[in-house]
Design a protein around this motif. Structure first.
Motif, mmCIF file in Angstrom:
data_model
loop_
_atom_site.group_PDB
_atom_site.id
_atom_site.type_symbol
_atom_site.label_atom_id
_atom_site.label_comp_id
_atom_site.label_asym_id
_atom_site.label_seq_id
_atom_site.Cartn_x
_atom_site.Cartn_y
_atom_site.Cartn_z
ATOM 1 N N SER A 103 19.678 -24.477 20.128
ATOM 2 C CA SER A 103 18.660 -25.655 19.917
ATOM 3 C C SER A 103 18.401 -26.172 21.523
ATOM 4 O O SER A 103 19.198 -25.507 22.310
ATOM 5 N N PHE A 104 17.404 -26.710 21.875
ATOM 6 C CA PHE A 104 17.256 -27.261 23.183
ATOM 7 C C PHE A 104 16.384 -28.578 23.005
ATOM 8 O O PHE A 104 16.063 -28.976 22.106
ATOM 9 N N ASN B 41 29.264 -26.552 12.758
ATOM 10 C CA ASN B 41 28.736 -27.308 13.912
ATOM 11 C C ASN B 41 27.382 -27.097 14.222
ATOM 12 O O ASN B 41 26.604 -27.797 14.769
ATOM 13 N N SER B 42 27.115 -25.745 13.404
ATOM 14 C CA SER B 42 25.600 -25.220 14.036
ATOM 15 C C SER B 42 24.672 -25.649 12.613
ATOM 16 O O SER B 42 24.920 -25.784 11.531
ATOM 17 N N PRO B 43 23.363 -25.668 12.982
ATOM 18 C CA PRO B 43 22.302 -25.912 11.859
ATOM 19 C C PRO B 43 22.162 -24.724 10.809
ATOM 20 O O PRO B 43 22.617 -23.723 11.307
ATOM 21 N N GLU C 37 18.107 -30.288 27.970
ATOM 22 C CA GLU C 37 19.483 -29.451 27.493
ATOM 23 C C GLU C 37 18.837 -28.087 27.247
ATOM 24 O O GLU C 37 17.995 -27.902 26.346
ATOM 25 N N PHE C 38 19.599 -27.068 27.912
ATOM 26 C CA PHE C 38 19.066 -25.702 27.658
ATOM 27 C C PHE C 38 19.739 -25.250 26.461
ATOM 28 O O PHE C 38 20.845 -25.946 26.016
ATOM 29 N N PRO C 39 19.350 -24.108 25.789
ATOM 30 C CA PRO C 39 20.031 -23.507 24.758
ATOM 31 C C PRO C 39 21.573 -23.069 25.198
ATOM 32 O O PRO C 39 21.660 -22.761 26.226
ATOM 33 N N TYR D 175 12.277 -34.704 22.349
ATOM 34 C CA TYR D 175 12.397 -34.046 21.064
ATOM 35 C C TYR D 175 13.599 -33.098 20.904
ATOM 36 O O TYR D 175 13.980 -32.547 21.925
ATOM 37 N N PHE D 176 14.179 -32.639 19.755
ATOM 38 C CA PHE D 176 15.084 -31.714 19.418
ATOM 39 C C PHE D 176 14.667 -30.451 18.802
ATOM 40 O O PHE D 176 14.038 -30.665 17.711
#
Length: 162
Positions: free
Chosen positions: A85-86, A160-162, A43-45, A110-111
């Protein structure tokens, strides 16, 4: 694998180093070079992009050798976000003649977390009466309320974001 999140200022870029993605296995003792340790992006950013060297983007694979030589760069898209993230999987491609232990033979997922440091954007001024206003020196002219519009962007939280 030990992951340390990347920090980047809004609208800028940062190199992802081997300090951010630390591979704990000693692949060299199995005769595996760092160019045979591959990171597949699953999964791309969403708020930026990854660059793998000058003018190389939207690639799905990079190697440990590229990571160690600081060629992996995250470029933030300058939109208002506090994180990105990706997701990647690590694969070891030892070649045809090498048998790997079962733990190393399968892909591991991995995340990777990216923290975006907000930049205080300057207010935006907009004039409604054209680009030039002529006033005789020494005179006072009240400006109409719609002459200048000041818009300040204030962000609180994106839950919803870190």
């Amino acid at each position: 694998m030990l992951l340390k999140s990347l920090q980047v200022e809004e609208g800028s870029e940062a190199v992802i180093t081997s300090d951010n993605i630390k591979v704990l296995q000693d692949f060299e003792k199995f005769g595996i070079s760092s160019s045979s340790v591959l990171f597949h992006i699953i999964e791309f950013p969403k708020h930026g992009e990854l660059s793998f060297g000058p003018h190389i983007k939207k690639r799905k694979v990079f190697s440990l050798a590229q990571l160690r030589s600081n060629k992996i760069v995250y470029i933030h898209n300058a939109k208002e976000s506090v994180g990105d993230s990706f997701v990647f999987e690590i694969e070891i491609d030892p070649g045809l003649d090498t048998d790997l232990p079962p733990l190393l033979a399968s892909r591991q997922r991995y995340f990777f977390q990216i923290r975006v440091l907000p930049v205080n954007d300057p207010p935006v001024l907009r004039g409604n009466l054209g680009n030039v206003m002529m006033i005789a020196e020494g005179t006072k002219v009240p400006l109409p309320t719609n002459f200048l519009q000041v818009r300040e962007i204030i962000h609180c939280c994106d839950l919803n974001s870190p």
